[in-house]
Design a protein around this motif. Sequence first.
Motif, PDB file in Angstrom:
ATOM      1  N   ARG A  23      51.719  40.313  33.722  1.00  0.00           N
ATOM      2  CA  ARG A  23      50.934  41.472  33.304  1.00  0.00           C
ATOM      3  C   ARG A  23      50.915  42.495  34.501  1.00  0.00           C
ATOM      4  O   ARG A  23      50.825  43.643  33.957  1.00  0.00           O
ATOM      5  CB  ARG A  23      49.584  41.045  33.383  1.00  0.00           C
ATOM      6  CG  ARG A  23      48.918  40.174  32.154  1.00  0.00           C
ATOM      7  CD  ARG A  23      47.550  40.288  32.168  1.00  0.00           C
ATOM      8  NE  ARG A  23      47.043  38.764  31.604  1.00  0.00           N
ATOM      9  CZ  ARG A  23      45.708  38.623  31.573  1.00  0.00           C
ATOM     10  NH1 ARG A  23      44.814  39.489  31.986  1.00  0.00           N
ATOM     11  NH2 ARG A  23      45.507  37.307  30.933  1.00  0.00           N
ATOM     12  N   LYS A  44      53.340  46.483  31.224  1.00  0.00           N
ATOM     13  CA  LYS A  44      52.159  47.367  30.885  1.00  0.00           C
ATOM     14  C   LYS A  44      50.821  46.857  31.676  1.00  0.00           C
ATOM     15  O   LYS A  44      49.897  46.524  30.948  1.00  0.00           O
ATOM     16  CB  LYS A  44      51.749  47.084  29.409  1.00  0.00           C
ATOM     17  CG  LYS A  44      52.977  47.298  28.351  1.00  0.00           C
ATOM     18  CD  LYS A  44      52.433  47.521  26.931  1.00  0.00           C
ATOM     19  CE  LYS A  44      53.594  47.433  25.948  1.00  0.00           C
ATOM     20  NZ  LYS A  44      53.564  46.123  25.635  1.00  0.00           N
ATOM     21  N   PRO A  45      50.865  47.133  32.921  1.00  0.00           N
ATOM     22  CA  PRO A  45      49.539  46.918  33.791  1.00  0.00           C
ATOM     23  C   PRO A  45      48.643  47.980  33.205  1.00  0.00           C
ATOM     24  O   PRO A  45      48.803  49.197  33.122  1.00  0.00           O
ATOM     25  CB  PRO A  45      50.087  46.988  35.047  1.00  0.00           C
ATOM     26  CG  PRO A  45      51.362  47.712  35.061  1.00  0.00           C
ATOM     27  CD  PRO A  45      52.078  47.281  33.685  1.00  0.00           C
ATOM     28  N   GLU A  46      47.375  47.572  33.313  1.00  0.00           N
ATOM     29  CA  GLU A  46      46.551  48.856  33.189  1.00  0.00           C
ATOM     30  C   GLU A  46      46.352  49.690  34.414  1.00  0.00           C
ATOM     31  O   GLU A  46      46.226  49.106  35.359  1.00  0.00           O
ATOM     32  CB  GLU A  46      45.016  48.143  32.807  1.00  0.00           C
ATOM     33  CG  GLU A  46      44.206  49.089  31.881  1.00  0.00           C
ATOM     34  CD  GLU A  46      42.598  48.396  31.556  1.00  0.00           C
ATOM     35  OE1 GLU A  46      41.961  49.197  31.688  1.00  0.00           O
ATOM     36  OE2 GLU A  46      42.618  47.214  31.699  1.00  0.00           O
ATOM     37  N   SER A  47      46.351  50.875  34.047  1.00  0.00           N
ATOM     38  CA  SER A  47      46.195  51.984  35.061  1.00  0.00           C
ATOM     39  C   SER A  47      44.822  52.453  35.421  1.00  0.00           C
ATOM     40  O   SER A  47      43.907  52.306  34.624  1.00  0.00           O
ATOM     41  CB  SER A  47      47.086  53.154  34.618  1.00  0.00           C
ATOM     42  OG  SER A  47      47.189  54.009  35.578  1.00  0.00           O
ATOM     43  N   PHE A  75      46.977  51.200  38.957  1.00  0.00           N
ATOM     44  CA  PHE A  75      47.418  50.014  39.339  1.00  0.00           C
ATOM     45  C   PHE A  75      47.755  50.193  40.783  1.00  0.00           C
ATOM     46  O   PHE A  75      48.341  51.066  41.081  1.00  0.00           O
ATOM     47  CB  PHE A  75      48.811  49.693  38.515  1.00  0.00           C
ATOM     48  CG  PHE A  75      49.570  48.254  39.076  1.00  0.00           C
ATOM     49  CD1 PHE A  75      48.921  47.401  40.112  1.00  0.00           C
ATOM     50  CD2 PHE A  75      50.732  48.065  38.414  1.00  0.00           C
ATOM     51  CE1 PHE A  75      49.541  46.560  40.372  1.00  0.00           C
ATOM     52  CE2 PHE A  75      51.365  46.918  38.987  1.00  0.00           C
ATOM     53  CZ  PHE A  75      51.071  46.017  39.915  1.00  0.00           C
ATOM     54  N   ARG A  88      42.447  49.438  37.946  1.00  0.00           N
ATOM     55  CA  ARG A  88      41.968  48.441  36.875  1.00  0.00           C
ATOM     56  C   ARG A  88      42.985  47.204  37.096  1.00  0.00           C
ATOM     57  O   ARG A  88      42.759  46.254  36.320  1.00  0.00           O
ATOM     58  CB  ARG A  88      42.381  49.329  35.607  1.00  0.00           C
ATOM     59  CG  ARG A  88      41.424  50.391  35.175  1.00  0.00           C
ATOM     60  CD  ARG A  88      40.052  49.689  35.173  1.00  0.00           C
ATOM     61  NE  ARG A  88      39.886  48.992  33.922  1.00  0.00           N
ATOM     62  CZ  ARG A  88      38.902  48.406  33.781  1.00  0.00           C
ATOM     63  NH1 ARG A  88      37.767  48.430  34.654  1.00  0.00           N
ATOM     64  NH2 ARG A  88      38.581  47.588  32.623  1.00  0.00           N
ATOM     65  N   THR A  89      44.164  47.346  37.846  1.00  0.00           N
ATOM     66  CA  THR A  89      44.918  46.176  38.294  1.00  0.00           C
ATOM     67  C   THR A  89      45.199  46.300  39.793  1.00  0.00           C
ATOM     68  O   THR A  89      45.665  47.551  40.273  1.00  0.00           O
ATOM     69  CB  THR A  89      46.485  46.500  37.290  1.00  0.00           C
ATOM     70  OG1 THR A  89      46.108  46.603  35.895  1.00  0.00           O
ATOM     71  CG2 THR A  89      47.190  45.223  37.447  1.00  0.00           C
TER      72      THR A  89
END
Length: 397
Positions: free
Chosen positions: A183, A187-190, A192, A312-313
């Motif tokens: 993950r 596409k890690p959620e930004s 990051f 978020r990450t």
Amino acid sequence: MKKLTLRDLDVKEKRVLVRVDFNVPLSDAGTVADDKRIRAALPTIRHIYEAGGTAILMTHLGRPKGKVLPELSLAPVAEHLRHLLGGRTVNFIDATVGERVEKRIGALAPGEIILLENLRFHEGETANDPDFAAALARLGDVYVNDAFGTAHRAHASTVGVTRHFERCAGGFLMEKELDYLSRLLEKPESPFVALLGGAKISGKIDVIRNLAGRTDTILIGGGMAGTFFAARGWAIGDSLVEEEKINVARALLSDIGEEKMLLPVDVVVASAFRENAARRVVAPEKIEPGWRIMDIGPASVELYAAKIVEGRTVFWNGPMGVFEMPPFSTGTRALAEATARATDGGAVTVIGGGDTARAVREEDLEERITHVSTGGGASLEFVEGRELPGVAALTDA
Ligand code: AMP
């Protein structure tokens, strides 16, 4: 996962040869001092016996380098596993391969468990010796690798052995580790945020490079900050510095940019590498001769914590200071708390094993982190974007 998993195998009445990572610290009394890695393998072990398979567990412990060292025997680990399984019998045999081992395994009933002796009592293990791998393969009908912490090593029990099985699957821990670590790269959620510390920049350079394009912010702490300060041309007293890496540090700063990659704005310095040494907080460009960086300072903690909490990450590897000495553990502890707060706020937080995992556990924050990896070296190599040989060797799904 792009590889077969234990769920894809029919293990009923099969001898399931499982590579686990029970490389755990032992106390002076010879008992298991930290059982995180053993507990992490329980879902795989339980699945096998509940499905009527015989679990043949194999692991290394420490670095006996091909010699039989009684203090690195797995007997206490077998005892500990029995305790974790609520008293269920865990057989142990003081050998790894050979006729005696094959006979003993042949006498086990479906649902039974046996732990073999330390794989590294044989030189063939780390040498990925084909004969040793073949001898291991004779012990099972199917093969499962649940040893994420050893997946970055091409050894007989992680790679060589797989040649002898038609179907090689990852265990549940392996699956979970790869899921969470993937993950970060896919596409890690930004935003990051990556937090990187530890003693040295070497070993982290490829991590920084691979994460640079994926992260919004990289926060640098620990001893390796010293080499970045030296790259800025600052005198850093007696702080840890890797002279031969100053050029690399300079290149990273200019390639990634100092907007994105942050260095500590203040540091805790000490007059000696000692717990009770004199200490003070200074700006990193004002370190006097005879003083050395031991931790990040309070302004850096505030700056970094704010970035982490907004994330978020979050990925974190490496302590912010010499956290083994309580006066210099403040930065590491404060950012462990910030990471836990990020999780509370809905972020996916991943800790890359090793010292950082230990720090989080000591703060009792493990439950408030999305995923604490059981593999320090393996998770770093994964985040570098490298293929782990122990994973590559498994059968494609
Ligand atoms: P690593 O294995 O590279 O993640 O490094 C972990 C080690 O880095 C820990 O043992 C820390 O004590 C050490 N460390 C962190 N910050 C510093 C520092 N400023 N100076 C010396 N060692 C440090």
